[in-house]
Design a protein around this motif. Structure first.
Motif, PDB file in Angstrom:
ATOM      1  N   TRP A 110     -53.322  29.037   5.744  1.00  0.00           N
ATOM      2  CA  TRP A 110     -54.411  28.108   6.047  1.00  0.00           C
ATOM      3  C   TRP A 110     -55.715  28.572   5.409  1.00  0.00           C
ATOM      4  O   TRP A 110     -56.441  27.799   4.780  1.00  0.00           O
ATOM      5  N   TYR A 138     -51.364  25.146  14.502  1.00  0.00           N
ATOM      6  CA  TYR A 138     -51.516  24.303  13.315  1.00  0.00           C
ATOM      7  C   TYR A 138     -52.520  23.169  13.561  1.00  0.00           C
ATOM      8  O   TYR A 138     -53.476  22.979  12.802  1.00  0.00           O
ATOM      9  N   GLN A 197     -56.417  22.597  11.944  1.00  0.00           N
ATOM     10  CA  GLN A 197     -56.749  21.425  11.121  1.00  0.00           C
ATOM     11  C   GLN A 197     -57.909  20.639  11.735  1.00  0.00           C
ATOM     12  O   GLN A 197     -58.736  20.091  11.009  1.00  0.00           O
ATOM     13  N   LEU A 237     -42.991  19.557   9.766  1.00  0.00           N
ATOM     14  CA  LEU A 237     -44.086  19.683   8.799  1.00  0.00           C
ATOM     15  C   LEU A 237     -43.583  19.646   7.357  1.00  0.00           C
ATOM     16  O   LEU A 237     -44.368  19.530   6.415  1.00  0.00           O
ATOM     17  N   PHE A 282     -55.301  13.492   6.966  1.00  0.00           N
ATOM     18  CA  PHE A 282     -54.243  13.871   6.024  1.00  0.00           C
ATOM     19  C   PHE A 282     -54.079  15.394   6.030  1.00  0.00           C
ATOM     20  O   PHE A 282     -55.047  16.133   6.182  1.00  0.00           O
ATOM     21  N   ILE A 283     -52.851  15.838   5.862  1.00  0.00           N
ATOM     22  CA  ILE A 283     -52.595  17.280   5.870  1.00  0.00           C
ATOM     23  C   ILE A 283     -51.693  17.695   4.710  1.00  0.00           C
ATOM     24  O   ILE A 283     -51.065  18.733   4.758  1.00  0.00           O
ATOM     25  N   SER A 284     -51.642  16.858   3.656  1.00  0.00           N
ATOM     26  CA  SER A 284     -50.596  17.101   2.658  1.00  0.00           C
ATOM     27  C   SER A 284     -50.685  18.501   2.069  1.00  0.00           C
ATOM     28  O   SER A 284     -49.704  19.025   1.569  1.00  0.00           O
ATOM     29  N   ASN A 285     -51.845  19.119   2.138  1.00  0.00           N
ATOM     30  CA  ASN A 285     -51.894  20.504   1.684  1.00  0.00           C
ATOM     31  C   ASN A 285     -52.670  21.350   2.696  1.00  0.00           C
ATOM     32  O   ASN A 285     -53.626  20.909   3.243  1.00  0.00           O
TER      33      ASN A 285
END
Lengths: 411, 411
Positions: free
Chosen positions: B216, B315, B319, B383, B408-411
């Motif tokens: 992260w 997680y 975020q 995930l 969005f969490i694509s990365n």
């Protein structure tokens, strides 16, 4: 450059992307430590070697109980011990017994129920009773309920982002087979780069392309070799020869048009590169050049992506084609992740497909995009506000409400 | 943990976010090289010290012309020289004269028009004529047309992404005042971490939280100190004392609930931290803890974000809250960038607001979200497929078509 979209021999954006995605050969794979593999792509699928959870465990802080009675609320339980997360336990519960257990603690043999501490009354030092009804299976995480031993965890091509990396760690995966990171050299061509403000008077400009590409690759997660070269055929040829056998990708900026000092293509041909395409019917970035050098004995290939010199063309080309090329080399032959969005206002037409820097915003589940001023290819300042690049089809006047494709660029 | 959303004293997600965004004091700023400042926030606005373009230049490869005639197409021009990008030129054009000029070349004195080479016919070695009509101002980039000397280039709080960094480079900006990067220590608590598969038999589990947080912060662009600590009050106190005066942020995982081995809060209080909030009406991540230590003489503060031990809670908390805290310390007190999206299917209700891991996809300008299986807080495997976290309001049964917020969490 009005009207030059009608030039012959130009390919479309979609054709160029298809060649970038289909033509290159994947790089080999390496086995490396999972924790050092953020932003890489898996080259081999992974099957779990354990169950997850690997033992049945408590989901709460509370008590494991043993009771075969109909109604547990009339019962008192004798507390026989304590199980913490991570502690080994060989306790066995018999009828009427309870054991203090904490979240993640291993459920002891003989357990019929788990009661969270909020519904437990401590009657005496060694005795508890329940204040609410509980179901037999509640608040237990059972062996293998998430993943079974032998089950597929991750497929070839899986992108190792934060979440997937953590999920693999939890399954005990220590090393992974990933596609090798491409080895990239960047050649910034041009005599016009100023070192200090005084140079500007002499027709020079400050370099945007070097810092842009350095930042782009830092964000992508690759270290690069960054070289400044003068507009000189001999020097460009020298670097192509020096780099082509040990690098997977060479990216150049500038010198790729039809001017008398556009050395990139002639030097590429001289050093053994073969053209895959040149010139795309787009704005910015029309003179985009893509070529391949292949050393068959060594089974080595080097891809040359020749970007125009204008910084907006460099920016757009990297977001669209550069990323697609690097991903493709790592086994992920996918187009950019186009969103679809609703145009906020009318737009004039242009003979070439355009990538406009825009501001995207959400409005009740709809994504809307609004154009920004200063779109010319030598201008970058609107990137302070832009959060997306939007594809505007060629030769049509668009009205508000039209659906367009684009990509987010917020970082 | 059914029903425990009704517990008293819990604050809402929005209340927790507001405290994370409003309470902390911004860090100081430092002046550093622009090229090393990717992902930082500007602490001081920047005014341009030059015009952009800094001189009028050709937008094409072609010819600069001087003609005051009505119709240039009947005219022949005598070619007097050549101007390349980056070359100094003191040429002056007189009526009927032309000069070969390349893209970015400085427009010579006396120029009335620029003609791109595609519409120029070379009549003889030193003579050209035009094949199309041209407008006087076409294909010239005028001094200052993008940015005027003295104009605001970037505001306080500007995020230095690839594009803004390149735009500032082009304006000759060499160093910038940015908020200092937060100094962060991560304490992963717990006795249950397995080193190898054999440990699993003894009630231990593989560590997901350490690798998760390492990845992260790698993605966020900060180096961290990562420490594993046993569930032991003395050790936790020791680290809080050691870290609180030299770190800006301490992040802990685990030990923050109400179990007998939940040492984080008592140890925090013992070492001088004051609670800002504890427990958020959310799933996962209910026991989230936020506290502040302040050393008034040294004008130093340390913020403690106590995350639950379950990896899905870690997680989601990072975020949503972790990013907000780190951004706030760097002067950017903004909520996460919530998208709004359309729910793809019905959803059962829950007593607490939930963050569900979902798959978002675009459908004709609409963003739709679809839930994934295995949402429990000790599970991470979804995930691999998730690309967003979606907020599901508490205590309502939702129907397909409902509009939800997410990130969005694509990365």
């Amino acid at each position: 450059m009005s009207g030059c979209g009608t030039e012959r021999g130009l390919i479309s954006v979609d054709e160029a992307l298809e060649l970038i995605i289909k033509q290159p050969k994947k790089l080999g794979s390496i086995n490396q430590v999972l924790q050092n593999s953020l932003s890489r792509y898996l080259a081999k699928e992974i099957y779990s070697e354990i169950n997850l959870p690997s033992f049945s465990q408590s989901a709460v802080d509370g008590y494991a109980l043993c009771s075969h009675a109909e109604d547990l609320n009339n019962q008192k339980f004798q507390v026989t011990g304590e199980i913490r997360a991570g502690s080994e336990s060989h306790d066995v519960l018999n009828e009427g017994q309870a054991i203090r257990i904490f979240t993640g603690g291993k459920i002891p043999e003989g357990t019929t129920h788990v009661a969270r501490q909020e519904i437990v009354e401590v009657v005496s030092a060694k005795e508890i009773s329940l204040t609410e009804h509980i179901r037999p299976q509640a608040d237990i995480r059972f062996t293998g309920e998430e993943i079974k031993n032998g089950q597929l965890l991750a497929q070839v091509g899986q992108f190792l982002n934060i979440g997937s990396l953590a999920a693999l760690s939890m399954a005990g995966v220590q090393t992974v087979d990933v596609y090798r990171a491409p080895k990239v050299a960047v050649l910034v061509t041009g005599d016009e780069v100023a070192e200090k403000a005084e140079d500007l008077a002499e027709g020079k400009i400050f370099d945007a392309n070097g810092p842009l590409l350095k930042a782009w690759f830092e964000d992508y997660g690759l270290e690069i070799e960054l070289i400044h070269v003068a507009d000189d055929a001999e020097q460009v040829t020298h670097y192509f020869n020096e780099l082509k056998d040990s690098y997977d990708v060479i990216i150049t900026t500038g010198g790729v048009s039809v001017g008398d000092y556009d050395f990139v293509r002639p030097c590429a041909f001289e050093t053994g590169f073969e053209q895959i395409f040149w010139k795309v019917k787009q704005k910015p970035g029309k003179p985009l050049f893509f070529a391949e050098y292949s050393h068959t004995e060594k089974d080595h290939r080097c891809y040359l992506l020749g970007l125009p010199g204008n910084p907006a063309a460099v920016y757009v080309s990297m977001q669209v084609y550069g990323k697609a090329l690097l991903d493709t080399l790592q086994g992920n032959s996918a187009e950019p992740e186009w969103f679809s969005a609703i145009l906020d206002h009318d737009l004039k037409e242009d003979a070439r497909e355009r990538f406009l820097r825009m501001h995207a915003y959400f409005d009740n589940g709809q994504l809307k995009v609004k154009s920004l001023a200063k779109q010319q290819s030598h201008m970058l300042s609107n990137l302070m506000q832009a959060n997306c690049l939007v594809r505007i089809p060629a030769s049509v006047k668009l009205e508000a409400g039209h659906i367009l494709k684009g990509i987010f660029i917020s970082n």
